[in-house]
Design an enzyme around this catalytic site. Structure first.
Site, PDB file in Angstrom:
ATOM      1  N   ASN A 141       6.813  -1.438  11.725  1.00  0.00           N
ATOM      2  CA  ASN A 141       6.911  -1.479   9.776  1.00  0.00           C
ATOM      3  C   ASN A 141       5.942  -2.685   9.464  1.00  0.00           C
ATOM      4  O   ASN A 141       5.710  -2.485   8.218  1.00  0.00           O
ATOM      5  CB  ASN A 141       8.216  -1.711   9.564  1.00  0.00           C
ATOM      6  CG  ASN A 141       8.334  -1.907   8.198  1.00  0.00           C
ATOM      7  OD1 ASN A 141       8.290  -1.172   7.395  1.00  0.00           O
ATOM      8  ND2 ASN A 141       8.656  -3.107   8.252  1.00  0.00           N
TER       9      ASN A 141
ATOM     10  N   SER B 294       3.071   6.056   4.704  1.00  0.00           N
ATOM     11  CA  SER B 294       2.998   5.876   3.205  1.00  0.00           C
ATOM     12  C   SER B 294       2.215   6.877   2.860  1.00  0.00           C
ATOM     13  O   SER B 294       1.503   7.738   3.175  1.00  0.00           O
ATOM     14  CB  SER B 294       2.219   4.391   2.989  1.00  0.00           C
ATOM     15  OG  SER B 294       2.076   4.791   1.563  1.00  0.00           O
TER      16      SER B 294
ATOM     17  N   ASP C 273       3.028 -12.898  15.609  1.00  0.00           N
ATOM     18  CA  ASP C 273       1.946 -12.362  14.848  1.00  0.00           C
ATOM     19  C   ASP C 273       1.515 -11.007  15.456  1.00  0.00           C
ATOM     20  O   ASP C 273       1.096 -10.750  16.724  1.00  0.00           O
ATOM     21  CB  ASP C 273       0.719 -13.021  14.865  1.00  0.00           C
ATOM     22  CG  ASP C 273      -0.589 -12.456  14.223  1.00  0.00           C
ATOM     23  OD1 ASP C 273      -0.645 -11.053  14.071  1.00  0.00           O
ATOM     24  OD2 ASP C 273      -1.683 -13.232  14.014  1.00  0.00           O
ATOM     25  N   VAL C 274       1.735  -9.819  14.785  1.00  0.00           N
ATOM     26  CA  VAL C 274       1.827  -8.492  15.408  1.00  0.00           C
ATOM     27  C   VAL C 274       0.340  -7.956  15.853  1.00  0.00           C
ATOM     28  O   VAL C 274       0.135  -7.022  16.807  1.00  0.00           O
ATOM     29  CB  VAL C 274       2.440  -7.357  14.540  1.00  0.00           C
ATOM     30  CG1 VAL C 274       3.798  -7.610  14.335  1.00  0.00           C
ATOM     31  CG2 VAL C 274       1.597  -7.343  13.310  1.00  0.00           C
TER      32      VAL C 274
ATOM     33  N   LYS D  73      -3.158   2.779   6.786  1.00  0.00           N
ATOM     34  CA  LYS D  73      -2.038   3.715   6.926  1.00  0.00           C
ATOM     35  C   LYS D  73      -2.426   4.965   7.357  1.00  0.00           C
ATOM     36  O   LYS D  73      -1.870   5.667   8.165  1.00  0.00           O
ATOM     37  CB  LYS D  73      -1.236   4.012   5.379  1.00  0.00           C
ATOM     38  CG  LYS D  73      -0.616   2.718   5.297  1.00  0.00           C
ATOM     39  CD  LYS D  73       0.320   2.412   5.926  1.00  0.00           C
ATOM     40  CE  LYS D  73       1.473   1.110   5.659  1.00  0.00           C
ATOM     41  NZ  LYS D  73       2.529   0.835   6.691  1.00  0.00           N
TER      42      LYS D  73
ATOM     43  N   TYR E 212      -5.718  -0.691   2.401  1.00  0.00           N
ATOM     44  CA  TYR E 212      -4.246  -0.402   2.548  1.00  0.00           C
ATOM     45  C   TYR E 212      -4.171   1.381   3.045  1.00  0.00           C
ATOM     46  O   TYR E 212      -3.490   1.631   3.995  1.00  0.00           O
ATOM     47  CB  TYR E 212      -3.257  -0.680   1.316  1.00  0.00           C
ATOM     48  CG  TYR E 212      -1.808  -0.235   1.693  1.00  0.00           C
ATOM     49  CD1 TYR E 212      -1.250  -1.237   2.309  1.00  0.00           C
ATOM     50  CD2 TYR E 212      -1.405   0.957   1.122  1.00  0.00           C
ATOM     51  CE1 TYR E 212       0.154  -0.602   2.475  1.00  0.00           C
ATOM     52  CE2 TYR E 212       0.161   1.284   1.206  1.00  0.00           C
ATOM     53  CZ  TYR E 212       0.749   0.087   2.128  1.00  0.00           C
ATOM     54  OH  TYR E 212       2.165   0.618   2.268  1.00  0.00           O
TER      55      TYR E 212
END
Length: 300
Positions: free
Chosen positions: A93, A144, A66-67, A161, A157
Site C-alpha cells: 500500500n 488507483s 524504507d520500502v 500506479k 503518480y
C-alpha cells in the site's frame, strides 16, 4: 456467534501502515484476529497504530523501514517470520504523490514517486514472496483510478500506479500455479491526509473537480479497511471499492478524452488568471516524512 475469519491467527503485512488506507486495513485485519506487521516510515505513528490493533483484538508490531531498500526489507521479512510467523497476506500500500507541471517538477521528486509506488511494491513482493510461497498466501497491490485514467499535474503518480498494476498482473500469472494469489485493489479518491493536502492547492483542487462524475468525488467512507479485508478473505483478483470503477476499463479512450477536455479548460482559465502552477512537493505528512528520511507511507 459470527463466523471465524480465515485470517484469524494468520500473519499479515501492510506497508504504508502509519496512516490513511494502510492504517484502516491494518485495523480491519486486527479485528479479524490477524497478527499484523506494520511497515512504514513514521515510527511514532506506527507504534500508535500497533496499540490500536491490539485493542481491536489482534497482534501488531511496527517495523520502520524504507520500502525501496532491498536489504532492509529482506531483513524485515526475516524478522517478521521469526517473531510473527510466515506471512499469509501482504498488502503493498505504501505510496506518495506530488502535484505540479511535469516540466517544473524536480527530477528527484518525480523519480522518488515512481521508486516508492512501483519499485517499492516490487521490493515488498520480492522480500515476502518466500513466505507467501510457504503459506500459499495472497499479495494485494493497492492501486488507483490513476492507473486507468490520465492524471494531469500528477504524471509520476499515474505512471507509477499503472506500472504497479502491470507488475502485479504479471506476478499473478507467474505464481498462480504455485498457490499464491495476487490481487489488485482499485480505489478512487479517499479522504486521507494525502488527498486533503492535495486539495489545499487551488490547481489540484480545481483539476479534481473537473473530472467527470463520479470520478470527481472524494469518498469519506471509513469502511475502506473493512471492504479491502473482505476482498482479502476471498483472495479476490480485482477489488473495486466503488462499483462504477468496474466500468472504467470498458470506457476505452472515452475517459482519457473527457479528462483531457476538463483539464484543458481548467488550466487555460488558471493560466489566463495568472495562477502560479508551482509544484506542490511531496504531499501530506507521509510525503513530508519521505522527504526527510526516504520512505513512502502516505496511503494508496
Amino acid at each position: 456467534m459470527g463466523e471465524v475469519s480465515p485470517l484469524q491467527g494468520r500473519t499479515a503485512v501492510v506497508t504504508g501502515a502509519a496512516r490513511g488506507v494502510g492504517e484502516r486495513v491494518a485495523l480491519a485485519l486486527a479485528r479479524r484476529g490477524a497478527r499484523v506487521a506494520l511497515l512504514g516510515h513514521e515510527e511514532g505513528r506506527l507504534a500508535e497504530v500497533a496499540v490500536r490493533c491490539r485493542e481491536s483484538g489482534g497482534t501488531a508490531l511496527p517495523w520502520p523501514v524504507d520500502v525501496t531498500d532491498d536489504a532492509r526489507m529482506a531483513d524485515v521479512a526475516r524478522e517478521v517470520g521469526r517473531r510473527m510467523g510466515p506471512a499469509s497476506v501482504v498488502v503493498a500500500n505504501a505510496g506518495i504523490a506530488a502535484g505540479g507541471p511535469f516540466e517544473r517538477t524536480a527530477p528527484d521528486t518525480w523519480r522518488r514517486i515512481v521508486e516508492v509506488n512501483l519499485v517499492g511494491s516490487a521490493v515488498t513482493a520480492r522480500a515476502f514472496l518466500p513466505a507467501l510461497l510457504t503459506t500459499r498466501g495472497y499479495y494485494l497491490q493497492v492501486s488507483s483510478l490513476a492507473a486507468l485514467a490520465p492524471v494531469p499535474m500528477m504524471t509520476a503518480y499515474g505512471a507509477s500506479k499503472a506500472g504497479a498494476e502491470a507488475f502485479a498482473s504479471g506476478l499473478r500469472a507467474e505464481v498462480a500455479h504455485r498457490g499464491v494469489a495476487v490481487g489488485l485493489a482499485r480505489l478512487s479518491w479517499y479522504d486521507t491526509d494525502l488527498i486533503r493536502a492535495s486539495d489545499d492547492h487551488r490547481v489540484m483542487r480545481e483539476l479534481r473537480r473537473r473530472l467527470p462524475w463520479p470520478a470527481d468525488r472524494v469518498h469519506r467512507d471509513d469502511r475502506v479497511g473493512e471492504l479491502l479485508v473482505r476482498g482479502i478473505e476471498r483472495r479476490g483478483a480485482v477489488l473495486h471499492l466503488q462499483p462504477w470503477l468496474r466500468l472504467v476499463p470498458a470506457l476505452g479512450p472515452l475517459l482519457p478524452a473527457l479528462v483531457t477536455l476538463g483539464a484543458r479548460r481548467a488550466l487555460s482559465r488558471l493560466d489566463e488568471a495568472g495562477t502560479d502552477l508551482a509544484p506542490t512537493g511531496l504531499l501530506g505528512p507521509g510525503g513530508k516524512a519521505d522527504g526527510t528520511a526516504g520512505d513512502g507511507n502516505a496511503g494508496g
